[in-house]
Design a protein around this motif. Structure first.
Motif, mmCIF file in Angstrom:
data_model
loop_
_atom_site.group_PDB
_atom_site.id
_atom_site.type_symbol
_atom_site.label_atom_id
_atom_site.label_comp_id
_atom_site.label_asym_id
_atom_site.label_seq_id
_atom_site.Cartn_x
_atom_site.Cartn_y
_atom_site.Cartn_z
ATOM 1 N N SER A 128 0.208 -1.288 -0.413
ATOM 2 C CA SER A 128 0.169 -0.135 0.060
ATOM 3 C C SER A 128 0.633 1.400 -0.224
ATOM 4 O O SER A 128 1.733 1.241 0.824
ATOM 5 C CB SER A 128 -0.588 0.078 0.811
ATOM 6 N N THR A 129 0.391 3.002 -0.461
ATOM 7 C CA THR A 129 0.717 3.280 -0.218
ATOM 8 C C THR A 129 0.600 4.082 0.814
ATOM 9 O O THR A 129 -0.342 3.534 1.740
ATOM 10 C CB THR A 129 0.338 4.531 -1.825
ATOM 11 N N GLU A 131 -1.046 6.480 1.643
ATOM 12 C CA GLU A 131 -2.572 7.646 1.624
ATOM 13 C C GLU A 131 -3.969 6.227 1.989
ATOM 14 O O GLU A 131 -4.867 6.169 2.832
ATOM 15 C CB GLU A 131 -2.384 8.287 0.347
ATOM 16 N N TYR A 132 -3.093 5.280 0.997
ATOM 17 C CA TYR A 132 -4.395 3.540 1.151
ATOM 18 C C TYR A 132 -4.124 3.638 2.546
ATOM 19 O O TYR A 132 -5.773 3.180 3.075
ATOM 20 C CB TYR A 132 -3.037 2.397 0.148
ATOM 21 N N LEU A 152 4.126 0.897 6.834
ATOM 22 C CA LEU A 152 5.492 1.375 5.926
ATOM 23 C C LEU A 152 7.040 0.627 6.386
ATOM 24 O O LEU A 152 7.522 0.679 5.555
ATOM 25 C CB LEU A 152 5.218 3.368 5.839
ATOM 26 N N GLN A 155 7.739 -2.319 5.091
ATOM 27 C CA GLN A 155 7.262 -2.636 3.670
ATOM 28 C C GLN A 155 8.936 -3.096 3.083
ATOM 29 O O GLN A 155 9.772 -3.623 1.577
ATOM 30 C CB GLN A 155 7.108 -1.688 2.989
ATOM 31 N N MET A 186 -2.480 6.144 -8.256
ATOM 32 C CA MET A 186 -1.417 6.392 -7.714
ATOM 33 C C MET A 186 -0.697 5.096 -7.164
ATOM 34 O O MET A 186 0.213 4.255 -7.216
ATOM 35 C CB MET A 186 -0.823 6.983 -7.295
ATOM 36 N N GLN A 187 -2.524 4.272 -5.902
ATOM 37 C CA GLN A 187 -2.094 3.202 -6.040
ATOM 38 C C GLN A 187 -1.685 1.699 -6.951
ATOM 39 O O GLN A 187 -0.753 1.133 -6.280
ATOM 40 C CB GLN A 187 -2.542 2.888 -4.827
ATOM 41 N N ARG A 190 2.097 1.728 -7.737
ATOM 42 C CA ARG A 190 2.704 0.797 -7.298
ATOM 43 C C ARG A 190 2.229 -0.323 -6.861
ATOM 44 O O ARG A 190 3.367 -0.723 -7.232
ATOM 45 C CB ARG A 190 2.609 1.315 -4.932
#
Length: 277
Positions: A128-129, A131-132, A152, A155, A186-187, A190
């Motif tokens: 995930s980004t 934001e997600y 994060l 990851q 954007m997600q 990715r």
């Protein structure tokens, strides 16, 4: 297998007590049973006191040594299966702090080398980004800043080439509009970028086409020894080899429905473009 989540944990003690009772019925001391089973007496003691979880091989040896009848064997195996199942409800996880769960997952990911993720309705944190991730935690009543940071950080494990990851996402998981269109694009981008990692195999299952089997849950398999199954209210943790094997077979079937490599990237590009149009 059916069970009441509120009762999970009890079978561990019931199994320990039943094994101890069977030994006594057979007129065996712990030491004699240990010799018959080719185990240490301390291991027998830990099993009977609920401090060690017996493997299926351990149970087979013990049941043979105490000459257990078929109906008792069936009861023991059923208890063992439940004893290898754990329930973590979402409310309890929130009370403990979701960032602590992230720490536990990071430790699990550090100790394992092969991972299989089936994502039915949402994108997992590893993919995930920021934001997600934030949007996925929007309904949590607590401050999720630390949880987002830990997700994060986790990851980084994707870039450990000694580990192998297979992700299978349904079209719904990829395209569910958890974010505004530009952020969703954007997600999805990715996801496409991660398909180029040599140790990551990422596939998508399009909604079109005949698929005779319908999955019911999101699940993850770690090193063929542990599986987690998620639903709206919590997570079931499975350690019984039969449950692991069932999910491995299910994953293999779903993998057959998925598109990988260039085919997956073409679909992801189409879905990303649709968000931007």
């Amino acid at each position: 297998m059916t069970f009441d989540p509120e009762q999970l944990g009890q079978p561990k003690q019931e199994l320990a007590a039943l094994l101890k009772e069977l030994r006594k019925r057979a007129g065996l001391t712990g030491d004699r049973l240990a010799r018959r089973c080719n185990m240490s007496q301390s291991k027998i003691s830990r099993i009977e006191n609920g401090k060690a979880q017996p493997s299926l091989l351990d149970l087979e040896r013990i049941l043979r040594a105490v000459v257990a009848p078929p109906e008792v064997i069936e009861e023991v195996i059923a208890l063992a299966r439940l004893a290898n199942t754990e329930w973590q409800d979402l409310r309890s996880l929130r009370r403990r702090g979701l960032e602590k769960k992230q720490t536990e997952l990071a430790a699990l990911e550090s100790s394992c080398t092969e991972f299989r993720f089936f994502l039915l309705s949402m994108i997992t944190g590893l993919l995930s980004t920021p934001e997600y991730i934030r949007a996925s935690l929007a309904h949590s009543p607590a401050d999720v800043t630390k949880t987002i940071a830990r997700k994060l950080e986790r990851q980084e494990v994707l870039y450990d080439t000694k580990k192998r990851f297979t992700f299978i996402l349904t079209e719904q998981a990829v395209r569910w509009p958890l974010l505004p269109p530009a952020a969703m694009a954007m997600q999805i981008d990715r996801l496409a970028s991660l398909t180029h990692l040599t140790n990551v195999k990422l596939g998508v299952i399009p909604i079109t086409g005949y698929k005779p089997m319908a999955p019911m849950d999101t699940f993850t398999i770690y090193d063929n020894t542990l599986a987690t199954v998620e639903n709206t209210t919590g997570v079931v943790i499975l350690r019984d080899p039969r449950d692991i094997e069932m999910h491995l077979e299910l994953f293999s079937t779903l993998e057959g429905y998925a598109l990988f490599g260039d085919e997956a990237r073409v679909l992801l590009a189409e879905w990303s473009a649709a968000c931007r149009s």
